[in-house]
Design a protein around this motif. Sequence first.
Motif, PDB file in Angstrom:
ATOM      1  N   GLN A 120       0.840  -1.219   0.000  1.00 38.31           N
ATOM      2  CA  GLN A 120       0.000   0.000   0.000  1.00 38.31           C
ATOM      3  C   GLN A 120       0.866   1.256   0.000  1.00 38.31           C
ATOM      4  O   GLN A 120       0.636   2.192  -0.765  1.00 38.31           O
ATOM      5  N   ILE A 121       1.883   1.263   0.869  1.00 32.38           N
ATOM      6  CA  ILE A 121       2.745   2.451   0.989  1.00 32.38           C
ATOM      7  C   ILE A 121       3.559   2.632  -0.290  1.00 32.38           C
ATOM      8  O   ILE A 121       3.751   3.749  -0.769  1.00 32.38           O
ATOM      9  N   SER A 122       4.016   1.518  -0.842  1.00 26.54           N
ATOM     10  CA  SER A 122       4.804   1.565  -2.089  1.00 26.54           C
ATOM     11  C   SER A 122       3.978   2.174  -3.223  1.00 26.54           C
ATOM     12  O   SER A 122       4.467   3.017  -3.982  1.00 26.54           O
ATOM     13  N   LYS A 123       2.714   1.790  -3.300  1.00 22.74           N
ATOM     14  CA  LYS A 123       1.822   2.347  -4.330  1.00 22.74           C
ATOM     15  C   LYS A 123       1.592   3.845  -4.084  1.00 22.74           C
ATOM     16  O   LYS A 123       1.685   4.658  -4.996  1.00 22.74           O
ATOM     17  N   GLN A 124       1.305   4.161  -2.816  1.00 16.50           N
ATOM     18  CA  GLN A 124       0.978   5.531  -2.428  1.00 16.50           C
ATOM     19  C   GLN A 124       2.150   6.488  -2.689  1.00 16.50           C
ATOM     20  O   GLN A 124       1.966   7.607  -3.143  1.00 16.50           O
ATOM     21  N   TRP A 152      12.063 -25.172   0.810  1.00 14.37           N
ATOM     22  CA  TRP A 152      13.153 -25.130  -0.174  1.00 14.37           C
ATOM     23  C   TRP A 152      12.897 -24.099  -1.274  1.00 14.37           C
ATOM     24  O   TRP A 152      13.712 -23.949  -2.180  1.00 14.37           O
ATOM     25  N   GLU A 153      11.747 -23.437  -1.202  1.00 12.85           N
ATOM     26  CA  GLU A 153      11.352 -22.580  -2.318  1.00 12.85           C
ATOM     27  C   GLU A 153      11.392 -21.108  -1.945  1.00 12.85           C
ATOM     28  O   GLU A 153      11.058 -20.724  -0.827  1.00 12.85           O
ATOM     29  N   GLY A 154      11.760 -20.291  -2.905  1.00 15.56           N
ATOM     30  CA  GLY A 154      11.748 -18.846  -2.691  1.00 15.56           C
ATOM     31  C   GLY A 154      11.051 -18.143  -3.825  1.00 15.56           C
ATOM     32  O   GLY A 154      11.013 -18.640  -4.954  1.00 15.56           O
ATOM     33  N   GLN A 155      10.476 -16.984  -3.510  1.00 15.98           N
ATOM     34  CA  GLN A 155       9.786 -16.181  -4.529  1.00 15.98           C
ATOM     35  C   GLN A 155      10.385 -14.770  -4.534  1.00 15.98           C
ATOM     36  O   GLN A 155      10.723 -14.234  -3.478  1.00 15.98           O
ATOM     37  N   VAL A 156      10.497 -14.185  -5.730  1.00 12.51           N
ATOM     38  CA  VAL A 156      10.934 -12.790  -5.862  1.00 12.51           C
ATOM     39  C   VAL A 156      10.079 -12.120  -6.924  1.00 12.51           C
ATOM     40  O   VAL A 156       9.778 -12.726  -7.965  1.00 12.51           O
ATOM     41  N   ALA A 157       9.691 -10.861  -6.679  1.00 13.36           N
ATOM     42  CA  ALA A 157       8.998 -10.074  -7.706  1.00 13.36           C
ATOM     43  C   ALA A 157       9.340  -8.599  -7.518  1.00 13.36           C
ATOM     44  O   ALA A 157       9.534  -8.140  -6.389  1.00 13.36           O
ATOM     45  N   VAL A 158       9.441  -7.895  -8.634  1.00 16.16           N
ATOM     46  CA  VAL A 158       9.653  -6.441  -8.607  1.00 16.16           C
ATOM     47  C   VAL A 158       8.288  -5.799  -8.833  1.00 16.16           C
ATOM     48  O   VAL A 158       7.656  -6.021  -9.869  1.00 16.16           O
ATOM     49  N   LEU A 159       7.835  -5.029  -7.849  1.00 19.26           N
ATOM     50  CA  LEU A 159       6.439  -4.570  -7.834  1.00 19.26           C
ATOM     51  C   LEU A 159       6.343  -3.041  -7.827  1.00 19.26           C
ATOM     52  O   LEU A 159       7.259  -2.350  -7.367  1.00 19.26           O
ATOM     53  N   ASN A 160       5.221  -2.562  -8.325  1.00 23.19           N
ATOM     54  CA  ASN A 160       4.871  -1.126  -8.250  1.00 23.19           C
ATOM     55  C   ASN A 160       5.931  -0.206  -8.868  1.00 23.19           C
ATOM     56  O   ASN A 160       6.315   0.805  -8.287  1.00 23.19           O
ATOM     57  N   VAL A 161       6.409  -0.570 -10.052  1.00 28.69           N
ATOM     58  CA  VAL A 161       7.323   0.331 -10.767  1.00 28.69           C
ATOM     59  C   VAL A 161       6.463   1.142 -11.734  1.00 28.69           C
ATOM     60  O   VAL A 161       5.977   0.608 -12.734  1.00 28.69           O
ATOM     61  N   ASN A 162       6.232   2.391 -11.416  1.00 27.34           N
ATOM     62  CA  ASN A 162       5.394   3.263 -12.255  1.00 27.34           C
ATOM     63  C   ASN A 162       4.078   2.596 -12.654  1.00 27.34           C
ATOM     64  O   ASN A 162       3.721   2.551 -13.833  1.00 27.34           O
ATOM     65  N   GLY A 163       3.397   2.044 -11.675  1.00 28.20           N
ATOM     66  CA  GLY A 163       2.081   1.468 -11.928  1.00 28.20           C
ATOM     67  C   GLY A 163       2.080   0.001 -12.347  1.00 28.20           C
ATOM     68  O   GLY A 163       1.019  -0.541 -12.669  1.00 28.20           O
ATOM     69  N   SER A 164       3.238  -0.645 -12.343  1.00 29.01           N
ATOM     70  CA  SER A 164       3.269  -2.090 -12.659  1.00 29.01           C
ATOM     71  C   SER A 164       2.601  -2.859 -11.504  1.00 29.01           C
ATOM     72  O   SER A 164       2.405  -2.303 -10.420  1.00 29.01           O
ATOM     73  N   PRO A 165       2.229  -4.145 -11.714  1.00 29.34           N
ATOM     74  CA  PRO A 165       1.500  -4.878 -10.669  1.00 29.34           C
ATOM     75  C   PRO A 165       2.214  -4.866  -9.318  1.00 29.34           C
ATOM     76  O   PRO A 165       3.442  -4.833  -9.248  1.00 29.34           O
TER      77      PRO A 165
END
Lengths: 81, 321
Positions: B224-228, B241-254
């Motif tokens: 929320q703060i990242s979007k705001q 054993w599993e990991g997740q990574v995502a780059v989020l909220n870059v100029n309106g990206s998901p």
Amino acid sequence: MIKIKVKCFSQVKYALGVDEFVIELNAGTSASELEQKIRSEAGGKLDGISLRIAVNQKYMPNNIELNDGDEVAFIPPVQGG
Amino acid sequence: MILTPKELFERQSEFTVIDVRPKSQQNEFPMDGIDAIISKEGLIQKIEGKKVLVCQFGIVTEGMIIEQNLKDTFSLLGGAQAWIEFQSEKEDLSQWSRQTVLPEFGLEGQKKLLNASVAIVGLGGLGCPVSQSLVAAGIGKLILIDGDHVELSNLHRQPLHGMNDIGKKKVHSAKKSLTHINSITHIECVEDYIDESNGLGIIQKCDIVIDATDNIQTRQLIDQISKQSNVPMIYGGLYRWEGQVAVLNVNGSPGYKELFPDPPSGEETCADAGVLGMLPGIIGNIQALEAIKIIVGIKPDLMGKLLIYDGKNHSTQIINI
């Protein structure tokens, strides 16, 4: 009938005991119907865990109709860090 | 042996400087402010006293000194590139010469990094490797946010904390270790958990926020703060054993809400589910890598995508969100 490759991640992998498998379904089966099969197969181990569905490496709405040869991934959110 | 541009500048009377670069490179990138002689066959061995060899990036000359077993000979760290930068800006960036030599990175990338600030929420399994790699790479400022204390069971996967840190606030223990790696980075500690009252004020001052937390509620708040504040969020999460990574909220990206829209339910933490220390090390470093790409201006490949890495069989899956 259609053949679907199912990929399991995180809790789904542990609940079913496999990384992936191939399943035959009736033509016209939706992703959410496949999800119900997976949940009943897991015997309660996935209760309360929400799952995102990706078809052919892309997030899709749960009601999407599956096609022969599709790869369907079930991805739960994870807490750890 | 190596010598930095700053050291050469301060002690140049002690050395004979020999430029081993091809003529075309010498002409294109002249080394102003120092008298360098041009290398010829057999010249280096003939010159007595201390010598400094200069190539373009300081890599060729390090190899020459070892291969030819040259005595009293130093390699200029970062080579002519670092010297020219030092001459024009009075800033010695030779410490990072192994990354500035990358064509996509360069000195401009390093300068961007030195001027960037990153907030890291959580100094546990993910926060330790993220902060360690960013500090080593020369990030300008880190804000470390965590209200938790170091426990014995943390140490196997949180290498910034040691036996003597048990009971201390994680942010202070981490800061102490990080300062040993690189004292250039300005490190600010927030010894509280992030919440709605403090989050926006901290994150909006930064270029990137790293989600290194261990619970979904906090991920949703950071989202929320990242979007705001329009500050990109780099998400990392672990399960066994599993990991997740995502780059989020870059100029309106998901964002995280688009990644996992449902409220948290019965998912387990690392404490419940178990984890080997290497997995957060891998996932945290991927988060740091994506952060650096954004800062330097290289397209982060995981923008709008979810990477899932399995440490058991080393398979990776990238899902388009």
